[in-house]
Write a protein that holds these residues in place. Sequence first.
Motif, PDB file in Angstrom:
ATOM      1  N   LEU A   5       0.825  -0.856  -0.138  1.00  0.00           N
ATOM      2  CA  LEU A   5       0.083   0.159   0.010  1.00  0.00           C
ATOM      3  C   LEU A   5       0.923   0.843  -0.358  1.00  0.00           C
ATOM      4  O   LEU A   5       0.612   1.973  -0.869  1.00  0.00           O
ATOM      5  N   MET A   6       1.994   1.216   0.790  1.00  0.00           N
ATOM      6  CA  MET A   6       3.017   2.664   0.342  1.00  0.00           C
ATOM      7  C   MET A   6       3.250   3.057  -0.732  1.00  0.00           C
ATOM      8  O   MET A   6       3.550   3.669  -1.699  1.00  0.00           O
ATOM      9  N   ASP A   7       3.583   1.224  -1.001  1.00  0.00           N
ATOM     10  CA  ASP A   7       4.748   1.447  -2.636  1.00  0.00           C
ATOM     11  C   ASP A   7       3.761   1.810  -3.248  1.00  0.00           C
ATOM     12  O   ASP A   7       3.556   3.204  -4.292  1.00  0.00           O
ATOM     13  N   ASP A   8       2.607   1.719  -3.262  1.00  0.00           N
ATOM     14  CA  ASP A   8       1.445   1.485  -4.786  1.00  0.00           C
ATOM     15  C   ASP A   8       1.066   2.906  -4.500  1.00  0.00           C
ATOM     16  O   ASP A   8       0.303   3.980  -5.494  1.00  0.00           O
ATOM     17  N   SER A   9       0.581   3.546  -3.030  1.00  0.00           N
ATOM     18  CA  SER A   9      -0.080   4.758  -3.308  1.00  0.00           C
ATOM     19  C   SER A   9       1.136   6.225  -2.989  1.00  0.00           C
ATOM     20  O   SER A   9       0.452   7.237  -3.980  1.00  0.00           O
ATOM     21  N   GLN A  10       2.329   5.831  -3.038  1.00  0.00           N
ATOM     22  CA  GLN A  10       3.308   6.555  -3.066  1.00  0.00           C
ATOM     23  C   GLN A  10       3.594   6.884  -4.656  1.00  0.00           C
ATOM     24  O   GLN A  10       4.184   7.605  -5.241  1.00  0.00           O
ATOM     25  N   ALA A  11       3.520   6.310  -5.900  1.00  0.00           N
ATOM     26  CA  ALA A  11       3.156   5.431  -6.844  1.00  0.00           C
ATOM     27  C   ALA A  11       2.398   6.865  -7.689  1.00  0.00           C
ATOM     28  O   ALA A  11       2.598   7.917  -8.334  1.00  0.00           O
ATOM     29  N   LYS A  12       0.983   6.272  -6.798  1.00  0.00           N
ATOM     30  CA  LYS A  12       0.041   7.310  -7.289  1.00  0.00           C
ATOM     31  C   LYS A  12       0.479   8.639  -7.197  1.00  0.00           C
ATOM     32  O   LYS A  12      -0.290   9.485  -7.731  1.00  0.00           O
ATOM     33  N   PHE A  13       0.294   9.421  -5.600  1.00  0.00           N
ATOM     34  CA  PHE A  13      -0.195  10.140  -4.902  1.00  0.00           C
ATOM     35  C   PHE A  13       1.347  10.685  -4.476  1.00  0.00           C
ATOM     36  O   PHE A  13       0.417  11.894  -3.655  1.00  0.00           O
ATOM     37  N   GLY A  14       2.159  10.100  -4.187  1.00  0.00           N
ATOM     38  CA  GLY A  14       3.191  10.194  -3.223  1.00  0.00           C
ATOM     39  C   GLY A  14       2.907  10.468  -1.985  1.00  0.00           C
ATOM     40  O   GLY A  14       2.293   8.966  -1.922  1.00  0.00           O
ATOM     41  N   LYS A  15       4.085  10.675  -1.352  1.00  0.00           N
ATOM     42  CA  LYS A  15       4.149   9.741  -0.003  1.00  0.00           C
ATOM     43  C   LYS A  15       2.186  10.135   0.403  1.00  0.00           C
ATOM     44  O   LYS A  15       1.884  11.350   1.239  1.00  0.00           O
ATOM     45  N   GLN A  16       2.225   9.415   1.066  1.00  0.00           N
ATOM     46  CA  GLN A  16       0.800   8.408   2.208  1.00  0.00           C
ATOM     47  C   GLN A  16       0.967   8.964   3.824  1.00  0.00           C
ATOM     48  O   GLN A  16       2.565   8.538   4.236  1.00  0.00           O
TER      49      GLN A  16
END
Length: 514
Positions: free
Chosen positions: A276-287
């Motif tokens: 989730l951290m990796d996917d979120s960062q790839a799409k939306f930046g650091k969560q």
Amino acid sequence: MSRSTALVDLFSNKLSVVLPTIAVLLGALFVRALFAADPLSHIPEVGRELGSNEKRRQAFLANAKALYRDGYQKFKDGVFQIVTSKANTSVVVVAPRYLDELKKLPDSIISMEDAVAQSLHAKYTKLPVGDNTVAHTIKSSLNPALPHLNQELLDEVEQSFLAELPPCDDWTPIRFHGKLLRIVARVSGRVFVGPELGRDEGYLDAAINYTVEVMNARRAIDRMQPWKRPFLAWRLPEVKRLDERFRQATAILRPIVEARMRLGPDERPNDMLQWLMDDSQAKFGKQSSARLAQMQLALSFASIHTTTMTGTNALYDLAAHPELATELRQEIVSVLAANNGIMSTHALQAMKKLDSFLKESLRLHPPGASSFQRKVRQPITLSTGENIPAGVVIEAAAHAVTRDPRIFDDPEEFRPLRFYEMRQRYREEGSVDQAARNQFVSVSSNALSFGYGRHACPGRFFAANEIKLIVATCILLYDVRLAGGATERYKNFEFGTSSIPDPSKELVFRRVAG
């Protein structure tokens, strides 16, 4: 005359002219609303003989399953409407024949997201409806990783049984639902957040109780008049409890997230939190930790209690038919012997009798009376000519379908090898695809517990693996009986559309010799 007095007189004169006009307009609108044609008048309604909308609403709360089944039996291949637990709100229930045409419609026309948001009051419960990050990560990362994760899951299953159940050297009564809830939370946590945090009592408390708290908040908001909700819903104690749960989960996750952000690519764990951290960062930046905590709680909401209910139902069925354990145990032992003693994904797939038993248990005890909830965003016309206006929620009568004798022979009878025999027959006929449609994890218009169409539960493959590992381990380790010499399977609790195994019931366990 002063200027202010003149203005007051002018305003009064104008008002004396405008007020009658406003009154006439309001009256016209009221009469129009009173005598406006019901846009659903062409669709038959189930339960009208019960009386007022309030009486029908109460009947829905008491036993929605009976209403869905009554409508399905009267209008098997058609549509009907039913008054739900929300005052003056109906849903349109469609027969399975319509599902293939409906599943092709885009979200801009019928929306699962809108239906879920309305049902669970996402505006106030803060469920992340509409955020597809979790579903995308399950499909892109969790499902492909399952073959490599099975041994870790099995290790956690075995450790959890030892930690949660007493030795059971002799027949030992256990209130199993609560034990299984903790086992499922631990096993799921192994993949969701990693082994250390997955056994942390703070995490387990949040993962287990969050679903109950969401449903409590939903019921509290349901009881509130709709016009009051924007002003008062956020002040409800049940809603405030959810806010506190978010803060607790964030505090638990924050140090873990911060530590992982400092890790190099080769050091990162192989679990859902990291994906989730990796996917979120790839799409939306650091969560933020708060956002990741919200996603983790959403995972818990979607998985832990439903998996526990399915597993408890299966164990109640097994305990009511103890003779079945011998045949299932023989299959499990035989499959393990052919797979070097490893309960791999391939081995689980080869346990066809176990698969059939679980599918039959789910057929007889689905978690809800309805499925395939969609809110109509733009008016639609069904292939048989029925018009359904925007704003209506459509559903399928999931439970009633499983009792249709046109689909299942002797549908009220528990036949644990029903789907095993069907799959064998289809293979002999060369219908490999048809055989595959009768697996536990498969979805079809006749098996709706996991949903249907492109929004079918993406986590069902993980859930199926988890349930099989737990039930297979339980069968290998224990003989199981109903408590007190009972021979009739424990009845489920029914309320609204929900059906849950009685969590207060005991099962009696004894370790298998050797």
